[in-house]
Design a protein around this motif. Structure first.
Motif, short mmCIF file in Angstrom:
data_model
loop_
_atom_site.label_atom_id
_atom_site.label_comp_id
_atom_site.label_asym_id
_atom_site.label_seq_id
_atom_site.Cartn_x
_atom_site.Cartn_y
_atom_site.Cartn_z
N ARG A 1 -1.86 -8.58 -5.45
CA ARG A 1 -0.21 -8.46 -5.36
C ARG A 1 0.30 -9.41 -4.10
NH1 ARG A 1 2.20 -4.93 -8.28
NH2 ARG A 1 0.92 -3.27 -9.41
N LEU A 2 -0.41 -9.55 -3.04
CA LEU A 2 -0.14 -10.39 -2.02
C LEU A 2 -0.16 -11.77 -2.43
CD1 LEU A 2 -2.05 -9.12 1.18
CD2 LEU A 2 0.23 -9.17 0.89
N LEU A 3 -0.94 -12.31 -3.23
CA LEU A 3 -1.10 -13.64 -3.58
C LEU A 3 -0.05 -14.03 -4.78
CD1 LEU A 3 -4.71 -14.61 -3.90
CD2 LEU A 3 -3.35 -14.70 -1.96
N ALA B 1 -7.15 5.51 -6.41
CA ALA B 1 -7.62 4.16 -7.33
C ALA B 1 -7.42 2.83 -7.14
CB ALA B 1 -7.13 4.53 -8.78
N PHE B 2 -6.41 2.82 -5.91
CA PHE B 2 -5.87 1.53 -5.46
C PHE B 2 -7.07 0.58 -4.53
CE2 PHE B 2 -3.44 -1.50 -2.62
CZ PHE B 2 -2.43 -2.02 -3.83
N THR B 3 -7.28 -0.40 -4.99
CA THR B 3 -8.48 -1.38 -4.25
C THR B 3 -8.04 -2.47 -3.35
OG1 THR B 3 -8.76 -2.71 -6.27
CG2 THR B 3 -9.89 -0.76 -6.30
N ALA B 4 -8.92 -2.78 -2.62
CA ALA B 4 -8.69 -4.21 -1.70
C ALA B 4 -8.21 -5.35 -2.65
CB ALA B 4 -9.62 -4.35 -0.96
N VAL C 1 0.83 -1.28 -0.15
CA VAL C 1 0.02 0.05 -0.02
C VAL C 1 0.70 1.17 0.06
CG1 VAL C 1 -1.74 1.48 1.24
CG2 VAL C 1 -1.94 -1.15 1.12
N SER C 2 2.08 1.24 0.94
CA SER C 2 2.82 2.55 0.75
C SER C 2 3.48 2.77 -0.70
CB SER C 2 4.09 2.23 1.96
OG SER C 2 5.16 1.19 1.47
#
Length: 210
Positions: free
Chosen positions: A101-103, A92-95, A85-86
């Motif tokens: 990106r985590l996966l 515009a960045f969504t969950a 997130v940083s």
């Protein structure tokens, strides 16, 4: 909306206490207290465990302690999420993008080579890696349909073996896993939700690997 996290030991063995199964998304360092000679102490400290903050003691002093658990593994993923997130966060960045990106941010390793058969394909997509999660993947790349290999497929009295390969390289971020649908009835787009699903990790796959 949930990311389920399993726990690995420092040698990539599944931790004895970890949750596992097809509902797990990722795995992270959970640590292990010394077990005989397997995870020995160094200078008297259980350095295969995770150093963590602890509440004040009876004297009111704060401090640190070596701990183990999925309670240690989950904060590793939370920390990587904060790093993502940083770097990419904004209006515009969504969950959903954070989750993608985590996966995708896992070590390119086949953890099944390190765990017992009990944990095969049960530790999520792999071992979290901050650098991979922060990499600027092309999120528009779509995986190629797999090529089934009928000559390597066979059926037995109570089992079926299916083989396939893909031109994808799991390491380029285009392929995470296959979903195998199983049913006693012909599977259609309308009823596939009722079929049994089995996730097969593929993010470490090499091109043309069977």
């Amino acid at each position: 909306d949930v990311v389920s996290v399993a726990a690995f030991n420092p040698d990539f063995q599944a931790s004895w206490y970890t949750n596992y199964g097809e509902t797990v998304d990722l795995a992270a360092p959970g640590g292990s207290q010394p077990v005989k000679e397997k995870y020995p102490r160094e200078n008297g400290l259980p350095t295969s465990a995770v150093l963590s903050t602890v509440p004040p003691n009876a004297e009111g002093k704060n401090g640190y302690a070596y701990m183990q658990g999925t309670s240690m593994a989950c904060p590793h993923v939370s920390g990587i999420a904060a790093l993502v997130v940083s770097k990419y966060g904004g209006a515009a960045f969504t969950a959903a993008e954070l989750r993608r990106r985590l996966l995708a941010g896992v070590k390119q390793m086949n953890y099944n080579e390190y765990v017992s058969a009990n944990h095969f394909d049960g530790m999520g997509l792999g071992y979290v890696d901050a650098m991979e999660a922060l990499a600027d993947y092309d999120m528009t790349v779509e995986p190629v349909a797999p090529q089934f290999l009928p000559e390597k497929s066979k059926s037995g009295y109570n089992s079926v073996t299916i083989a396939w390969k893909s031109a994808n390289k799991g390491s380029d971020g285009s392929l995470q896993n296959y979903i195998l649908y199983m049913s006693e009835q012909p599977i259609t787009q309308a009823n596939c939700g009722q079929a049994t699903r089995h996730l097969i990790n593929a993010n470490y796959a090499k091109a043309d690997e069977v």
